[in-house]
Design a protein around this motif. Sequence first.
Motif, PDB file in Angstrom:
ATOM      1  N   PHE A 134      38.918  29.933  46.767  1.00  0.00           N
ATOM      2  CA  PHE A 134      38.963  31.305  47.264  1.00  0.00           C
ATOM      3  C   PHE A 134      39.031  31.350  48.791  1.00  0.00           C
ATOM      4  N   PHE A 182      43.036  40.021  48.646  1.00  0.00           N
ATOM      5  CA  PHE A 182      42.073  39.458  47.688  1.00  0.00           C
ATOM      6  C   PHE A 182      40.984  38.726  48.438  1.00  0.00           C
ATOM      7  N   PRO A 185      36.724  36.898  43.326  1.00  0.00           N
ATOM      8  CA  PRO A 185      36.899  37.424  41.970  1.00  0.00           C
ATOM      9  C   PRO A 185      35.679  38.243  41.526  1.00  0.00           C
TER      10      PRO A 185
END
Length: 367
Positions: A134, A182, A185
């Motif tokens: 990430f 983004f 999550p």
Amino acid sequence: MDKLTAIFRSYGPEYLQQHGAKVPPQHRKVIEAILRCRTPESGTTIYRCEHCGEDHVLHLGCGNRHCPICQYRKGRQWLERQLERQMPGAHFMLTFTVPEPLRPFMRSNQRLAYSALFAASSEAMKRLAKDSRFIGGDLPGFFGVLHTWGRQLQYHPHIHYVVTGGAIASGTGQWMPSRNEFYLPVQALSLIVRAKFRERIKKAGRLGEIPSSVWKTDWNVNCQAVGDAEGSLKYLAPYVFRVAISSSRIVSVEKGRVTFSYKKKGSSRPRTREVSALEFLRLFLQHVLPWGFMKVRYYGFLSPGCRMPLAEVRARIQIAHGFAVTVPKVMPEPQPPLSCRQCGKELEGYRLILPPKRKPEKRARTG
């Protein structure tokens, strides 16, 4: 007079009389503070016009963090400070909301539950930010704001975080940017925050007071890109020091009834809700926070305890982006000076009258 303040002044004494000793000390303090706000009981400043000699009397605010009048000014001051600390590049807003079955426990154990929610959600973000899939950095920067209300003044605890899009890898000192649209999550965040919250409640010995369904329910986590720091800060600033409802939403106060407006999530159509004035005060006061509880908290390189100067963080972000991102220079909006109502000239402070001394209150610890 502010509509919300007017409701407190009209019905606050009746509320105290009706509920008596059942009113929690922190609720009583809020009522009494709002009742004396902008009155001689909070102190007075006398301004004098040097041009025409006219004196102007201005009663001071109470300073209580649940007072709608006093919080507006604090919100503006907070925004100016944060704009000076803003980072370049993309930013995100993450919101952590607890499931419905957990809320009765949180309402009865606010200090424990709110602290656990702050700790669990911030630790969840730090943990996933380290993951190279990430971001891959162990020093992110973000701050969170606790809110406890929904659109109809119902009890709805949640935390909003504003996060800089990336993190510093302490091993190399390199800025590791997130993707533009983004950050992390949300499904993984949901699982981690639920587990970490449960750990803290278990450690406190209170796990048996929470329905088991809470640990089988997905916790609601939302993440959205909000553009640069200036845009996200200006969006959130009105929410940081706001109270549960603003006076602009109060439609009418008539015959002991209060009507206020709201909008359902996903709808732009205004709706109204009508309750008795005493019920309105109860709904408002359920969002009063425990004594001294910090509802705004800073983490990572935005924390006051971080040794890395913000200027160095900015430089590393700009290097990582090839200097394609910059921090916009924002000039604070000047506040218009107080002017004489007779001649329009600027006023100068002339005399300060301090409020009368009040007996110290015994602070009872709450959950």
